[in-house]
Design a protein around this motif. Structure first.
Motif, PDB file in Angstrom:
ATOM      1  N   LYS A   1      32.170  44.459  45.599  1.00  0.00           N
ATOM      2  CA  LYS A   1      33.156  43.439  45.470  1.00  0.00           C
ATOM      3  C   LYS A   1      34.220  43.544  46.423  1.00  0.00           C
ATOM      4  CE  LYS A   1      32.344  40.653  42.950  1.00  0.00           C
ATOM      5  NZ  LYS A   1      31.584  39.453  42.998  1.00  0.00           N
ATOM      6  N   GLU A   2      34.788  42.214  47.255  1.00  0.00           N
ATOM      7  CA  GLU A   2      35.848  42.431  48.136  1.00  0.00           C
ATOM      8  C   GLU A   2      37.121  41.918  47.206  1.00  0.00           C
ATOM      9  OE1 GLU A   2      34.740  39.497  51.020  1.00  0.00           O
ATOM     10  OE2 GLU A   2      33.909  40.858  52.267  1.00  0.00           O
ATOM     11  N   LEU A   3      38.000  42.550  47.484  1.00  0.00           N
ATOM     12  CA  LEU A   3      39.383  42.366  46.799  1.00  0.00           C
ATOM     13  C   LEU A   3      40.459  42.381  47.628  1.00  0.00           C
ATOM     14  CD1 LEU A   3      40.658  42.782  44.031  1.00  0.00           C
ATOM     15  CD2 LEU A   3      40.883  44.979  44.350  1.00  0.00           C
ATOM     16  N   TYR A   4      41.034  41.356  47.619  1.00  0.00           N
ATOM     17  CA  TYR A   4      42.345  40.897  48.758  1.00  0.00           C
ATOM     18  C   TYR A   4      43.719  41.224  47.959  1.00  0.00           C
ATOM     19  CZ  TYR A   4      38.866  38.886  51.606  1.00  0.00           C
ATOM     20  OH  TYR A   4      37.629  38.728  52.352  1.00  0.00           O
ATOM     21  N   ILE A   5      44.533  41.970  48.339  1.00  0.00           N
ATOM     22  CA  ILE A   5      45.720  42.436  47.784  1.00  0.00           C
ATOM     23  C   ILE A   5      46.857  41.875  48.523  1.00  0.00           C
ATOM     24  CG2 ILE A   5      47.253  44.116  46.672  1.00  0.00           C
ATOM     25  CD1 ILE A   5      44.616  45.824  46.592  1.00  0.00           C
ATOM     26  N   VAL A   6      47.829  41.231  47.873  1.00  0.00           N
ATOM     27  CA  VAL A   6      48.955  40.528  48.469  1.00  0.00           C
ATOM     28  C   VAL A   6      50.147  40.995  47.884  1.00  0.00           C
ATOM     29  CG1 VAL A   6      47.584  38.655  49.971  1.00  0.00           C
ATOM     30  CG2 VAL A   6      48.786  38.241  47.518  1.00  0.00           C
ATOM     31  N   GLU A   7      51.517  40.764  48.386  1.00  0.00           N
ATOM     32  CA  GLU A   7      52.697  40.949  47.886  1.00  0.00           C
ATOM     33  C   GLU A   7      53.118  39.727  47.349  1.00  0.00           C
ATOM     34  OE1 GLU A   7      56.099  43.589  47.323  1.00  0.00           O
ATOM     35  OE2 GLU A   7      53.888  43.807  48.222  1.00  0.00           O
TER      36      GLU A   7
ATOM     37  N   GLU B   1      33.067  35.011  43.973  1.00  0.00           N
ATOM     38  CA  GLU B   1      32.844  35.311  45.359  1.00  0.00           C
ATOM     39  C   GLU B   1      33.458  36.314  45.565  1.00  0.00           C
ATOM     40  OE1 GLU B   1      30.564  33.583  46.936  1.00  0.00           O
ATOM     41  OE2 GLU B   1      30.084  32.410  45.161  1.00  0.00           O
ATOM     42  N   PHE B   2      34.806  36.576  45.369  1.00  0.00           N
ATOM     43  CA  PHE B   2      35.536  37.741  45.635  1.00  0.00           C
ATOM     44  C   PHE B   2      36.788  37.556  44.830  1.00  0.00           C
ATOM     45  CE2 PHE B   2      36.766  34.437  48.933  1.00  0.00           C
ATOM     46  CZ  PHE B   2      37.899  34.354  48.786  1.00  0.00           C
ATOM     47  N   ILE B   3      37.899  38.564  44.764  1.00  0.00           N
ATOM     48  CA  ILE B   3      39.032  38.713  43.913  1.00  0.00           C
ATOM     49  C   ILE B   3      40.174  38.491  44.596  1.00  0.00           C
ATOM     50  CG2 ILE B   3      40.145  39.888  41.963  1.00  0.00           C
ATOM     51  CD1 ILE B   3      37.216  41.004  41.447  1.00  0.00           C
ATOM     52  N   THR B   4      41.239  38.041  44.514  1.00  0.00           N
ATOM     53  CA  THR B   4      42.620  38.203  45.092  1.00  0.00           C
ATOM     54  C   THR B   4      43.401  38.646  43.923  1.00  0.00           C
ATOM     55  OG1 THR B   4      42.855  35.706  44.790  1.00  0.00           O
ATOM     56  CG2 THR B   4      42.432  36.602  46.951  1.00  0.00           C
ATOM     57  N   VAL B   5      44.499  39.599  44.287  1.00  0.00           N
ATOM     58  CA  VAL B   5      45.528  40.004  43.440  1.00  0.00           C
ATOM     59  C   VAL B   5      46.790  39.964  44.142  1.00  0.00           C
ATOM     60  CG1 VAL B   5      46.478  42.031  42.218  1.00  0.00           C
ATOM     61  CG2 VAL B   5      43.890  41.439  42.539  1.00  0.00           C
ATOM     62  N   ALA B   6      47.754  39.147  43.409  1.00  0.00           N
ATOM     63  CA  ALA B   6      49.149  39.054  43.829  1.00  0.00           C
ATOM     64  C   ALA B   6      50.188  40.134  43.270  1.00  0.00           C
ATOM     65  CB  ALA B   6      49.487  37.963  43.709  1.00  0.00           C
TER      66      ALA B   6
ATOM     67  N   ALA C   1      43.052  34.409  52.523  1.00  0.00           N
ATOM     68  CA  ALA C   1      41.759  34.738  52.115  1.00  0.00           C
ATOM     69  C   ALA C   1      40.932  33.585  51.491  1.00  0.00           C
ATOM     70  CB  ALA C   1      41.866  35.783  50.967  1.00  0.00           C
ATOM     71  N   TRP C   2      41.748  32.600  50.855  1.00  0.00           N
ATOM     72  CA  TRP C   2      41.063  31.512  50.518  1.00  0.00           C
ATOM     73  C   TRP C   2      40.215  30.683  51.501  1.00  0.00           C
ATOM     74  CZ3 TRP C   2      44.652  29.508  46.083  1.00  0.00           C
ATOM     75  CH2 TRP C   2      44.738  30.525  44.964  1.00  0.00           C
ATOM     76  N   GLU C   3      41.086  30.440  52.596  1.00  0.00           N
ATOM     77  CA  GLU C   3      40.868  29.464  53.588  1.00  0.00           C
ATOM     78  C   GLU C   3      39.478  30.077  54.268  1.00  0.00           C
ATOM     79  OE1 GLU C   3      43.326  28.501  56.916  1.00  0.00           O
ATOM     80  OE2 GLU C   3      43.523  30.898  57.643  1.00  0.00           O
ATOM     81  N   ASP C   4      39.250  31.163  54.227  1.00  0.00           N
ATOM     82  CA  ASP C   4      37.935  31.864  55.013  1.00  0.00           C
ATOM     83  C   ASP C   4      36.748  31.302  54.008  1.00  0.00           C
ATOM     84  OD1 ASP C   4      39.328  32.983  56.860  1.00  0.00           O
ATOM     85  OD2 ASP C   4      39.210  34.780  56.103  1.00  0.00           O
ATOM     86  N   LEU C   5      36.935  31.048  52.900  1.00  0.00           N
ATOM     87  CA  LEU C   5      35.594  30.575  52.329  1.00  0.00           C
ATOM     88  C   LEU C   5      36.157  29.024  51.565  1.00  0.00           C
ATOM     89  CD1 LEU C   5      32.757  31.269  51.590  1.00  0.00           C
ATOM     90  CD2 LEU C   5      33.561  32.100  49.510  1.00  0.00           C
ATOM     91  N   PRO C   6      36.344  27.982  52.313  1.00  0.00           N
ATOM     92  CA  PRO C   6      37.043  26.677  51.528  1.00  0.00           C
ATOM     93  C   PRO C   6      35.975  26.151  50.577  1.00  0.00           C
ATOM     94  CG  PRO C   6      36.238  26.166  53.915  1.00  0.00           C
ATOM     95  CD  PRO C   6      35.910  27.919  53.523  1.00  0.00           C
ATOM     96  N   GLY C   7      36.735  25.159  49.880  1.00  0.00           N
ATOM     97  CA  GLY C   7      35.884  24.486  48.833  1.00  0.00           C
ATOM     98  C   GLY C   7      35.435  25.208  47.759  1.00  0.00           C
TER      99      GLY C   7
ATOM    100  N   ILE D   1      41.246  23.472  50.702  1.00  0.00           N
ATOM    101  CA  ILE D   1      40.977  24.793  50.897  1.00  0.00           C
ATOM    102  C   ILE D   1      40.120  25.357  49.306  1.00  0.00           C
ATOM    103  CG2 ILE D   1      41.961  27.363  50.791  1.00  0.00           C
ATOM    104  CD1 ILE D   1      43.925  26.363  52.758  1.00  0.00           C
ATOM    105  N   VAL D   2      40.959  24.545  48.364  1.00  0.00           N
ATOM    106  CA  VAL D   2      40.353  24.771  47.025  1.00  0.00           C
ATOM    107  C   VAL D   2      39.849  23.410  46.299  1.00  0.00           C
ATOM    108  CG1 VAL D   2      41.054  25.421  44.624  1.00  0.00           C
ATOM    109  CG2 VAL D   2      41.566  26.869  46.385  1.00  0.00           C
TER     110      VAL D   2
END
Length: 263
Positions: free
Chosen positions: A9-15, A225-230, A23-29, A108-109
């Motif tokens: 599972k792809e996990l994107y980590i941001v500050e 689809e994937f996970i984002t963490v702030a 990350a979201w704009e790479d898989l819009p909608g 984007i969403v």
């Protein structure tokens, strides 16, 4: 932005939370199911446009802060939609609580459902629907759901004990199931394709990271689809409960990765 894989599972980590847009704009909608202490539904570029408009009005360049502010915000949105600026340039002028509005207004969403601890009684953003509010759902793209307590609470009035209980049981299955049902009720097919988005300030106690019933959370992880963490380290410090001084974003991230791995 840091990208890792946990059980494929792809996990994107941001500050800062607005940085998830990259990350979201790479898989819009997609739809977004977000766990956050705050609702983060301020209108896009509200802070940037207001202060710039204020400066220009003081210089005598424009008469109205309000109209100039709206003009500046709309221009930024148009610039992105028409590929005149990149998402990195967007983030230069976008606050961490304005990204959801930007995401839905630019495509984007599709729809964002925000499960939050902070409750708004009303919103000046026309894109927002507040569950339990006075208005019926009319297809708004931002849905705020901020329950006062957990489903098993039988108190007539909710106070600090409920807030503590809510903090501890943030990802327990009975609590998350209510949010999932609300999202499905308002937006048919919401979970057919979605991103799971987590702000670390959603976790306000150590207990919240050790759910005893975690089936719903695991399902949200697996089917996303994937996970984002702030990380939002300062917000984590502000929002944590008394006596939880060792609860910091780095520790929350470690515990989250363990929960995601177990899913």
């Amino acid at each position: 932005m840091k990208k890792i894989k946990v059980n494929e599972k792809e996990l994107y980590i941001v500050e800062s939370h607005n940085q998830v847009l990259k990350a979201w704009e790479d898989l819009p909608g997609q739809n977004v199911f977000t766990l956050d202490y705050h609702t983060d539904t301020r209108q896009a570029f509200n802070n940037y446009s207001w202060w710039r408009a204020d400066s220009e009005v003081k210089k005598g360049l424009y008469d109205s802060r309000e109209s100039r502010s709206r003009e500046l915000a709309d221009q930024k949105l148009e610039d992105y939609i028409n590929d005149r600026i990149t998402i990195d340039q967007v983030n230069d002028n976008l606050r961490h609580d304005e990204h959801l509005d930007f995401a839905v207004r630019t495509g984007i969403v599709d729809t964002a459902f925000i499960l939050s601890k902070h409750s708004n009684s009303a919103s000046s953003n026309p894109n927002v629907h507040i569950v339990g509010g006075e208005e019926e759902y009319r297809g708004e793209s931002l849905i705020e759901y901020s329950p006062e307590c957990t489903p098993c609470c039988n108190l007539d009035e909710h106070g600090d004990p409920c807030t503590g209980r809510l903090a501890d049981l943030s990802i327990e299955s009975p609590f998350l199931e209510e949010a999932v049902l609300q999202a499905e009720h308002l937006k048919q097919g919401f979970f057919e394709s979605y991103i799971l988005d987590i702000d670390c300030d959603y976790f306000n106690t150590r207990r919240s990271l050790s759910p005893r019933q975690d089936g719903v959370f695991k399902k949200l992880v697996r089917e996303s689809e994937f996970i984002t963490v702030a990380l939002e380290p300062e917000c984590v410090k502000i929002c944590r409960r008394p006596g939880e001084e060792d609860l910091v974003s780095g520790r929350i991230l470690e515990e989250l990765i363990s929960l995601i791995r177990a899913a």
